[in-house]
Design a protein around this motif. Structure first.
Motif, short mmCIF file in Angstrom:
data_model
loop_
_atom_site.label_atom_id
_atom_site.label_comp_id
_atom_site.label_asym_id
_atom_site.label_seq_id
_atom_site.Cartn_x
_atom_site.Cartn_y
_atom_site.Cartn_z
N SER A 111 -1.37 35.95 11.71
CA SER A 111 -1.37 37.36 11.31
C SER A 111 -2.36 38.20 12.12
O SER A 111 -2.18 39.41 12.27
CB SER A 111 -1.69 37.48 9.82
OG SER A 111 -3.00 37.01 9.54
N ASP A 171 17.26 39.44 18.86
CA ASP A 171 16.79 39.33 17.48
C ASP A 171 15.97 40.54 17.06
O ASP A 171 15.57 41.38 17.88
CB ASP A 171 16.02 38.02 17.26
CG ASP A 171 14.73 37.93 18.05
OD1 ASP A 171 14.11 38.97 18.32
OD2 ASP A 171 14.33 36.80 18.40
N PRO A 201 2.53 41.01 9.56
CA PRO A 201 3.24 40.01 8.73
C PRO A 201 3.63 38.79 9.55
O PRO A 201 3.90 38.89 10.75
CB PRO A 201 4.47 40.77 8.22
CG PRO A 201 4.67 41.88 9.20
CD PRO A 201 3.31 42.26 9.67
N THR A 202 3.66 37.65 8.91
CA THR A 202 4.02 36.40 9.60
C THR A 202 5.46 35.99 9.35
O THR A 202 5.93 35.03 9.94
CB THR A 202 3.09 35.26 9.17
OG1 THR A 202 3.12 35.13 7.74
CG2 THR A 202 1.66 35.54 9.61
N ASP A 203 6.15 36.70 8.48
CA ASP A 203 7.57 36.42 8.22
C ASP A 203 8.37 37.66 8.58
O ASP A 203 8.00 38.77 8.22
CB ASP A 203 7.81 36.06 6.75
CG ASP A 203 7.11 34.77 6.35
OD1 ASP A 203 7.18 33.82 7.13
OD2 ASP A 203 6.51 34.75 5.27
N PHE A 204 9.48 37.44 9.28
CA PHE A 204 10.30 38.57 9.70
C PHE A 204 11.57 38.62 8.86
O PHE A 204 12.13 37.61 8.50
CB PHE A 204 10.66 38.45 11.19
CG PHE A 204 9.45 38.45 12.08
CD1 PHE A 204 8.73 39.62 12.30
CD2 PHE A 204 9.03 37.28 12.69
CE1 PHE A 204 7.63 39.63 13.14
CE2 PHE A 204 7.93 37.30 13.53
CZ PHE A 204 7.22 38.46 13.74
#
Length: 530
Positions: A193, A258, A527-530
């Motif tokens: 992060s 992506d 953020p670490t999640d997309f």
């Protein structure tokens, strides 16, 4: 290659901050040369002095172009970010309702190709390190993004902050490395992060060369742009007018972009920063097994990215990236430095010149250690990259194990190769002094030129002095302990780290940089999640 260092004393930025100049600036710019003991070339950006190689005829290039347009028109490309599809729909692309698929009319593609600039300047925090991107100019960048590092003392290990910083120091020290092309190794001991904040602060403090930021979502790339803006000491308005960094966008081959990468393109292009769209097309795996088919796929993906950058901001800087190689059909493993890689590197340059945009290629190999394979595959890669007209040669120093390892010894081996390439590109002097008729009169038939005045006046700088190659005879080499190339490279990288000096950084800029990084870390980073 003549040095392109500028003189001058202290200067001020448009915002009134005191900038670097004078002796300190010149010392930093020639780091490793002059008073340092390692022999290296002076700072300067090389250029290709003759026409780049071509493998395909104009008709064949047009056939690839036409096939690429047909792919974009009939098959299309998946754009996984809804906001990107909205931008493209407004630009005139055909966006399937309820789908991620986007198709492009060939007239739209041709229209957007015409707005991308043919060449531009990328501004470093040290103006003496600015780079010209495009035309016949070449810029070499260090290895980027491997998860592991290695040297012959400690072996292979997971990427960490210490190795990350030391590789940055080598990139700064050696003049033939013109820019950092990403994290020289991924420091996994830093939390994802906030990794980009801590790493980019290291990049702009340990080096003063053109840098890179990863387009892993909008937050990270916005932070990266702000760090480079602060490091340059310029206003947001000036930053948007002057390209100051690069971001590499890899398409998810085949025919997909992506969401995080698209978010990065939108942020970078909107602020006038260069985007390098590089499909990672491996013939036989993520691309057709034929080279022409693989290049068609590569070209279609690159053009889709070009169209998007111009839809976001007409005239935004764009670099055509090529990374087409083949796989080992016995194991499925990627192969690099192959004849196929050399061919596609040259063809990629032809395609980029067809569209009049700068061209990115790479120095690669698939070797697992610093051995003959590592050397000859890199030589083949560099030959295809440079002779194919590459403007931005990524992974130019340190790449090993198919890009999974940043090797300290390979970094030095590559620096030696790059310097030899630069020397090869230097024009041959043909003038009365170099024709040496007086020297031949002095020596006459049957003599030797060691003691001739012509030789004595030139011998120190007449020929390239290698960092790694050992030119002693066998007896002298044995008496020295029979050193291998990797052993000499090991000693050279340690010497370079010992001689490294951090480039000057205005204290006010450092304070602003530290305050920005501290604030963003306090806010949680990205953020670490997309």
């Amino acid at each position: 290659m003549a040095s392109e260092l500028n003189g001058g004393g202290e200067h001020r930025t448009p915002e009134g901050r005191r900038g670097r100049g004078g002796r300190a600036s010149r010392r930093a710019a020639r780091q490793g040369g002059g008073t340092a003991s390692l022999a290296q070339l002076p700072w300067g950006q090389p250029h290709l002095p003759f026409p780049p190689m071509t493998l395909l005829s104009e008709d064949q290039i047009e056939a690839i172009h036409a096939a690429s347009l047909q792919v974009l028109e009939e098959i299309g490309v998946d754009f996984l970010l809804p906001e990107a599809r909205t931008v493209l729909k407004e630009a005139g692309a055909d966006v399937d309702p309820g789908s991620e698929r986007v198709r492009f009319d060939r007239a739209l593609v041709e229209e957007k190709i015409a707005t991308a600039p043919e060449r531009f300047t990328i501004h470093a925090r040290n103006p003496e390190r600015n780079l010209e991107m495009g035309g016949n100019r070449i810029a070499f960048s260090a290895i980027a993004s491997p998860p592991n590092a290695s040297d012959m003392d400690r072996g292979r290990r997971v990427g960490n902050t210490e190795d990350f910083r030391n590789l940055l120091r080598l990139a700064q020290y050696f003049n033939v490395i013109h820019m950092t092309g990403g994290y020289p190794v991924e420091p996994v001991d830093r939390h994802p992060s906030i990794r980009h904040l801590e790493c980019l602060r290291d990049v702009v403090t340990l080096t003063d060369k053109v840098g890179h930021a990863y387009s892993l979502g909008s937050e990270r790339i916005r932070d990266g742009m702000e760090i480079y803006r602060i490091a340059r000491g310029v206003s947001p308005e000036r930053f948007a007018m002057e390209p100051s960094m690069v971001s590499i966008i890899n398409s998810s081959s085949p025919l997909r972009l992506d969401a995080p990468m698209l978010g990065g393109i939108m942020e970078m292009s909107a602020r006038g920063q260069p985007v390098c769209l590089t499909p990672f097309t491996l013939a036989g795996a993520m691309a057709p097994v034929t080279l022409s088919g693989a290049v068609v796929e590569q070209n279609a993906e690159a053009l889709a990215g070009l169209v998007f950058t111009q839809a976001v901001n007409p005239g935004a800087p764009f670099i055509y990236g090529a990374f087409t190689s083949n796989v080992d059909m016995k194991s499925g493993a990627p192969a690099f430095g192959t004849p196929e890689y050399m061919k596609t590197a040259i063809i990629g340059g032809q395609m980029a010149r067809r569209y009049k945009v700068p061209y990115r290629t790479s120095n690669t190999n698939a070797a697992n250690t610093v051995d003959a394979q590592a050397a000859y595959e890199s030589v083949f890669s560099l030959w295809g990259a440079v002779m194919g007209g590459g403007n931005f040669v990524k992974h130019a120093a340190g790449w090993l194990e198919g890009g999974l390892v940043a090797s300290f010894e390979k970094f030095i081996l590559d620096v030696d190769l790059l310097q030899m390439v630069c020397e090869f590109l230097k024009p041959v002097e043909v003038d009365p002094d170099s024709l040496a008729l007086d020297a031949m009169r002095e020596v006459g038939p049957g003599g030797h030129f060691f003691g001739a005045m012509h030789t004595q006046e030139r011998y120190r700088t007449a020929f390239y002095a290698p960092l790694v190659s050992d030119w002693r005879n066998h007896q002298a080499w044995e008496e020295a302990g029979s050193p291998r190339a990797w052993q000499k490279a090991n000693a050279v990288f340690k010497q370079a780290l010992a001689e490294y000096e951090p480039p000057p950084l205005d204290p006010a800029i450092k304070d602003e940089l530290d305050a920005f990084v501290a604030r963003r870390i306090e806010e949680g980073g990205a953020p670490t999640d997309f």
